[in-house]
Write an enzyme that holds these catalytic residues in place. Structure first.
Site, mmCIF file in Angstrom:
data_model
loop_
_atom_site.group_PDB
_atom_site.id
_atom_site.type_symbol
_atom_site.label_atom_id
_atom_site.label_comp_id
_atom_site.label_asym_id
_atom_site.label_seq_id
_atom_site.Cartn_x
_atom_site.Cartn_y
_atom_site.Cartn_z
ATOM 1 N N ASP A 158 0.862 -1.170 0.000
ATOM 2 C CA ASP A 158 0.000 0.000 0.000
ATOM 3 C C ASP A 158 0.908 1.232 0.000
ATOM 4 O O ASP A 158 2.091 1.146 0.361
ATOM 5 C CB ASP A 158 -0.882 -0.039 1.254
ATOM 6 C CG ASP A 158 -1.702 1.221 1.433
ATOM 7 O OD1 ASP A 158 -2.359 1.628 0.460
ATOM 8 O OD2 ASP A 158 -1.660 1.793 2.532
ATOM 9 N N ASP A 160 -0.359 5.084 0.744
ATOM 10 C CA ASP A 160 -0.711 6.110 1.730
ATOM 11 C C ASP A 160 -0.724 5.519 3.135
ATOM 12 O O ASP A 160 -1.373 4.498 3.396
ATOM 13 C CB ASP A 160 -2.073 6.708 1.403
ATOM 14 C CG ASP A 160 -2.058 7.490 0.099
ATOM 15 O OD1 ASP A 160 -2.776 8.495 0.009
ATOM 16 O OD2 ASP A 160 -1.324 7.102 -0.825
#
Length: 369
Positions: A158, A160
């Site tokens: 991922d 953010d």
């Protein structure tokens, strides 16, 4: 001089470690065969009497090979003897026999000890009991199959709040004066209270008119998550391919790959522009939780990899599907729901702590970086 601690290594049976009421700083613990090597720093009387002892030893350059079906890795900011005593008592109480112990890191601010367990256990239940004990001891306890203690061939990340210490869409909203409104939607989505696709469309609509010029300025200011460069640099050196699988934007993921981090593949959401500004619209397909999982599995198939060679790293509810795909699913500083549902989690250290879960010691990591 009287305030200086005594530094000493004790040689004793593993079971004897729990038999002293004295607590002190723990530097390392190594065990194989009949006796353990226990490095301690203490004031006053020695915690153990009638045992062989010597000066503290330097850390092992490489950890021993993993032969047990399960491993529990303890990551402690400043390890204490009492913490290891409670952990050994916990293992004995559950009937989990400790076959070997290695110290992977023995710094003042970070002690990492891996316990190999000869045990038959049900993973989900065992993981939850480890999480409960970790809270009590103020450490991270990471349970994983022994076979997963190796360098992966493909790692999906991922972006953010995982690779960068920010939620980009929230940062854009702050500049436009709707930060609190958008941040509340983001937080609810990351906790799993809102459907990600629905929340994404809602947030994008609020950002209509944001200029592309400002996006370029923001990209240069995004802070990396602690340990991100060390982890991705280490994986690159070890020959592992890495991918960003993000519900954020390709605009920023491309910048990270170009300027900041060694990343091989990117899959994220595309921003729609008109006359140099965001339209507020969404370009399909949206990269939500299931899309991340599908993409990671697809990349593994394209590279001819079994899922046992694949890991994923994330922090939010939309990462849960991919975290439960491969050999390891490591949640970094996760939301509460993610901590419970991810196979593994690390809360007290940065991203580079994941390297210990591949069976690497500090000496090996330093040689890589």
């Amino acid at each position: 001089m009287g305030d200086q601690p005594t530094s000493q290594e004790f040689h004793l049976p593993l079971a004897q470690i729990t038999q002293t009421p004295l607590d002190c700083s723990l530097r390392y613990l190594d065990f194989s065969g009949d006796y353990a090597r226990l490095g301690l720093e203490y004031h006053g009387a020695a915690p153990f009497e009638d045992t062989t002892s010597c000066a503290l030893a330097p850390p092992a350059r490489e950890a021993a090979a993993v032969t047990a079906p399960w491993c529990v890795t303890m990551l402690a900011p400043a390890a204490r003897l009492a913490q290891v005593q409670q952990l050994l008592t916990f293992f004995a109480g559950h009937g989990w026999a400790v076959s070997a112990v290695d110290t992977l890191a023995q710094r003042r601010e970070r002690t990492v000890i891996r316990f190999q367990l000869d045990a038959e256990l049900e993973f989900a239940a065992a993981k939850h009991t480890c999480l409960q004990l970790a809270e009590k001891l103020d450490v991270d306890l990471v349970l994983q199959p022994g076979s997963s203690q190796r360098v992966p061939a493909l790692a999906g990340f991922d972006m953010d709040s995982t690779l960068i210490d920010a939620e980009v869409i929230d940062e854009l909203a702050k500049i436009t004066g709707i930060g609190e409104q958008v941040a509340a939607i983001t937080e609810a989505a990351m906790r799993g209270e809102l459907d990600f696709r629905q929340s994404f469309r809602k947030r994008m609509a609020l950002l209509r008119g944001f200029s592309e010029r400002r996006l370029a300025e923001i990209a240069t200011q995004l802070p990396l998550k602690d340990g991100a460069d060390k982890l991705l640099g280490g994986l690159r050196a070890l020959g592992c391919k890495t991918a960003i699988l993000s519900g954020g934007f390709t605009y920023f993921a491309d910048y990270l790959r170009r300027e900041r981090l060694p990343v091989d593949f990117i899959h994220a959401n595309q921003l729609e522009f008109e006359h140099g500004a965001l339209t507020g619209g969404v370009i399909e397909p949206i990269v939500d939780g299931m899309r991340k999982r599908e993409l990671l599995q697809q990349m593994a198939e394209e590279q001819g990899l079994e899922l046992e060679r694949v890991i994923a790293v994330g922090d939010g509810a939309n990462d849960i599907p991919m975290l439960n795909l491969g050999a390891l699913g490591i949640a970094i500083h996760p939301k509460p729901k993610v901590r419970l549902e991810a196979p593994q989690s690390i809360e007290r250290f940065g991203l580079d702590a994941a390297l210990y879960l591949f069976g690497l010691s500090d000496q090996q990591i330093e040689n890589l970086i």
